[in-house]
Scaffold this active site. Structure first.
Site, PDB file in Angstrom:
ATOM      1  N   TYR A 141       0.898  -1.174  -0.045  1.00  0.00           N
ATOM      2  CA  TYR A 141      -0.071   0.027   0.024  1.00  0.00           C
ATOM      3  C   TYR A 141       0.946   1.313  -0.045  1.00  0.00           C
ATOM      4  O   TYR A 141       0.416   2.340  -0.573  1.00  0.00           O
ATOM      5  CB  TYR A 141      -0.822  -0.035   1.257  1.00  0.00           C
ATOM      6  CG  TYR A 141      -2.229  -0.699   1.119  1.00  0.00           C
ATOM      7  CD1 TYR A 141      -2.239  -1.989   1.006  1.00  0.00           C
ATOM      8  CD2 TYR A 141      -3.416   0.060   1.269  1.00  0.00           C
ATOM      9  CE1 TYR A 141      -3.589  -2.667   0.378  1.00  0.00           C
ATOM     10  CE2 TYR A 141      -4.541  -0.643   1.174  1.00  0.00           C
ATOM     11  CZ  TYR A 141      -4.658  -1.910   0.833  1.00  0.00           C
ATOM     12  OH  TYR A 141      -6.007  -2.737   0.977  1.00  0.00           O
ATOM     13  N   LYS A 187       3.229 -15.147   1.839  1.00  0.00           N
ATOM     14  CA  LYS A 187       3.644 -15.813   0.643  1.00  0.00           C
ATOM     15  C   LYS A 187       4.986 -16.256   0.185  1.00  0.00           C
ATOM     16  O   LYS A 187       5.394 -15.897  -0.550  1.00  0.00           O
ATOM     17  CB  LYS A 187       2.880 -15.125  -0.538  1.00  0.00           C
ATOM     18  CG  LYS A 187       2.625 -15.749  -1.938  1.00  0.00           C
ATOM     19  CD  LYS A 187       1.703 -16.681  -1.951  1.00  0.00           C
ATOM     20  CE  LYS A 187       1.787 -17.364  -3.255  1.00  0.00           C
ATOM     21  NZ  LYS A 187       0.890 -18.803  -3.553  1.00  0.00           N
ATOM     22  N   ASP A 219      -2.857 -18.422   0.356  1.00  0.00           N
ATOM     23  CA  ASP A 219      -3.941 -18.830  -0.737  1.00  0.00           C
ATOM     24  C   ASP A 219      -4.590 -20.112   0.127  1.00  0.00           C
ATOM     25  O   ASP A 219      -5.806 -20.104   0.190  1.00  0.00           O
ATOM     26  CB  ASP A 219      -3.378 -19.245  -1.889  1.00  0.00           C
ATOM     27  CG  ASP A 219      -1.977 -20.250  -1.863  1.00  0.00           C
ATOM     28  OD1 ASP A 219      -1.525 -20.061  -0.578  1.00  0.00           O
ATOM     29  OD2 ASP A 219      -1.416 -20.720  -3.035  1.00  0.00           O
ATOM     30  N   ASP A 243      -6.265  -7.168   4.202  1.00  0.00           N
ATOM     31  CA  ASP A 243      -7.368  -6.442   3.669  1.00  0.00           C
ATOM     32  C   ASP A 243      -8.148  -7.482   3.002  1.00  0.00           C
ATOM     33  O   ASP A 243      -9.533  -7.635   3.235  1.00  0.00           O
ATOM     34  CB  ASP A 243      -7.058  -5.633   2.383  1.00  0.00           C
ATOM     35  CG  ASP A 243      -8.282  -4.814   1.800  1.00  0.00           C
ATOM     36  OD1 ASP A 243      -9.245  -4.396   2.597  1.00  0.00           O
ATOM     37  OD2 ASP A 243      -8.188  -4.789   0.414  1.00  0.00           O
ATOM     38  N   ASP A 247     -12.207  -9.496   4.737  1.00  0.00           N
ATOM     39  CA  ASP A 247     -13.619  -9.279   3.921  1.00  0.00           C
ATOM     40  C   ASP A 247     -14.013 -10.965   3.977  1.00  0.00           C
ATOM     41  O   ASP A 247     -15.428 -11.109   4.121  1.00  0.00           O
ATOM     42  CB  ASP A 247     -13.438  -8.783   2.627  1.00  0.00           C
ATOM     43  CG  ASP A 247     -13.788  -7.481   2.419  1.00  0.00           C
ATOM     44  OD1 ASP A 247     -13.381  -6.593   3.381  1.00  0.00           O
ATOM     45  OD2 ASP A 247     -14.446  -6.818   1.415  1.00  0.00           O
TER      46      ASP A 247
HETATM   47  C1  IPM Z   1     -10.260  -1.405   4.091  1.00  0.00           C
HETATM   48  C2  IPM Z   1     -10.576  -0.799   2.863  1.00  0.00           C
HETATM   49  C3  IPM Z   1      -9.320   0.277   2.405  1.00  0.00           C
HETATM   50  C4  IPM Z   1      -8.075  -0.489   2.355  1.00  0.00           C
HETATM   51  C5  IPM Z   1      -9.544   1.108   1.202  1.00  0.00           C
HETATM   52  C6  IPM Z   1     -10.747   1.902   1.011  1.00  0.00           C
HETATM   53  C7  IPM Z   1      -8.191   2.096   1.152  1.00  0.00           C
HETATM   54  O1  IPM Z   1     -10.931  -1.654   1.944  1.00  0.00           O
HETATM   55  O2  IPM Z   1     -10.315  -0.457   5.076  1.00  0.00           O
HETATM   56  O3  IPM Z   1     -10.727  -2.630   4.197  1.00  0.00           O
HETATM   57  O4  IPM Z   1      -7.784  -1.245   1.307  1.00  0.00           O
HETATM   58  O5  IPM Z   1      -7.442  -0.788   3.140  1.00  0.00           O
HETATM   59 MN    MN Z   2     -10.992  -3.833   2.569  1.00  0.00          MN
END
Ligand code: IPM
Ligand code: MN
Ligand code: NAD
Length: 365
Positions: A141, A187, A219, A243, A247
């Site tokens: 990032y 990885k 993975d 990240d 999710d």
């Molecule tokens: C998160 C989001 C952010 C990230 C984006 C919006 C910059 O996806 O907080 O998970 O990738 O960190």
């Molecule tokens: Mn995110």
């Protein structure tokens, strides 16, 4: 007692879920005689529209001066084609970097009444309780060089030893107070940066012999979270992998709209739901406010030491879900979905009730 909270609610459903979270904070304030002073600042797309930048100095300084920051979400279709440094997401990254928020804590646990609302089977989910600990101010990032021209685009995944060491320490310390297992996800079979990460984590582990350390490729980890999430306690991982994995972990809780987060540094802290600005449902009053409200519980616990108040909020969320009320993201296809306001009101009522039941008043502080 009084605390300054910078509120950067952002775009899309950000303001909607922040408004619910603030109602809960206001109730806590009333019940415990503690004062929360909110200062609202623009961030993201709305800041770009107003000031030509997604993050103004005023917002940044306001966040630096606050005792804690509450963030909603940033981003949306309207700003997708802007150059990277002007995108709403760039504001969030700059804020994380400027506040030194290197540790991002994303807990994935299942509320009992949600066991049937996830796309995963009840038997797989039952008893799941882990935290994705994501490194937040380094890795791909922030690595340089980065850029794009007509024929290519490039980013750099880089980690310094001190960056891996401090997040690894945090992971072992957190695991020491939980189930004593750290799974470091990388990885290392392909990337030098991951091999380096693995070596540093292994070295730091020597200081925490009571904690078990496992290494796992990312993975495989993505698959294992869905296959057998109970095996995890602390998942320690880098910015990009964290990240993505968080999710996936969102689906353990039933929806991204349920997953809270805390971003912590040595001086500052920011609390935000893991989900984004959800442009598809923004402005309709349909957003699930639980991730934001649960992030407030993390703020009370981690920034203000109000652990009992945080527990009461969590308990009120659980009690609310037990009634069967569901926002659109967690409602089944034949269930009537509740609005953001309806679920918020019910959570407030339950917070109030739990306070009355326990009659704990001022002792909580
Ligand atoms: C998160 C989001 C952010 C990230 C984006 C919006 C910059 O996806 O907080 O998970 O990738 O960190
Ligand atoms: Mn995110
Ligand atoms: P998203 O998290 O905004 O939405 C993904 C899906 O989940 C959508 O269908 C959405 O309706 C649903 N959803 C998310 N939160 C919900 C909630 N609280 N209640 C009900 N449903 C919810 O992810 P996306 O669509 O990939 O991204 C949209 C925008 O948000 C992009 O601009 C992205 O960069 C941004 N984003 C911001 C953050 C942040 O500010 N921390 C995090 C992720 C994405």
């Amino acid at each position: 007692m009084s605390y300054n909270i910078a509120v950067v609610s952002g775009d899309g459903i950000g303001p909607e879920v922040c408004s619910s979270a603030i109602k809960v904070l206001d109730l806590i304030s009333k019940k415990l005689n503690v004062k929360f002073i909110y200062k609202h600042y623009a961030i993201g797309g709305n800041s770009y529209d107003k000031f030509g930048t997604p993050l103004t100095d005023e917002t940044l300084n306001g966040c630096l001066e606050a005792d804690a920051v509450l963030l909603g979400a940033v981003g949306g279709y309207k700003w997708e084609t802007l150059p990277h440094h002007l995108k709403p997401e760039a504001a969030l990254l700059k804020l994380r970097e400027s506040l030194g928020l290197f540790a991002n804590i994303r807990p994935a646990k299942v509320y009992k009444s949600m066991l049937n609302s996830s796309s995963l089977k009840k038997e797989v989910l039952e008893g799941t309780d882990f935290i994705v600990l994501r490194e937040l101010t380094g890795g791909i990032y922030f690595g340089k060089p980065r850029g794009m021209d007509k024929s290519k685009g490039w980013n750099t995944m880089i980690y310094n030893d001190y960056e891996v060491e401090r997040i690894a320490r945090k992971a072992f310390e957190m695991a020491s107070k939980r189930k004593q297992v750290v799974t470091s996800v990388d990885k290392a079979n392909v990337l030098e940066v991951s091999q380096f990460w693995r070596e540093i984590v292994t070295k730091v582990h020597q200081d925490y012999p009571a904690v078990k350390l496992n290494h796992m490729y990312v993975d495989n980890a993505a698959m294992q979270i869905v296959k057998n999430p109970k095996q995890f306690d602390i998942i320690l991982t880098s910015n990009l992998f964290g990240d993505i994995l968080s999710d996936i972990a969102g689906m353990i809780t039933g929806s991204l709209g349920m997953l809270p987060s805390a971003s912590i540094g040595s001086k500052h802290a920011l609390y935000e739901p893991v989900h984004g600005s959800a442009p598809d449902i923004a402005g309709k009053g349909l957003a699930n406010p639980i991730a934001a409200i649960s992030s407030i519980a993390m703020m009370l616990d981690l920034s203000f030491g109000m652990t009992k108040a945080a527990e009461i909020i969590e308990h009120a969320i659980e009690k609310t879900l037990n009634t069967g009320i569901r926002t659109v993201d967690i409602a089944g296809s034949n269930e009537q979905a509740a609005s953001t306001d309806q679920i918020t009101e019910l959570i407030l009522k339950n917070v109030e009730e739990i306070f009355n039941e326990q009659a704990i008043g001022i002792f909580l502080l």
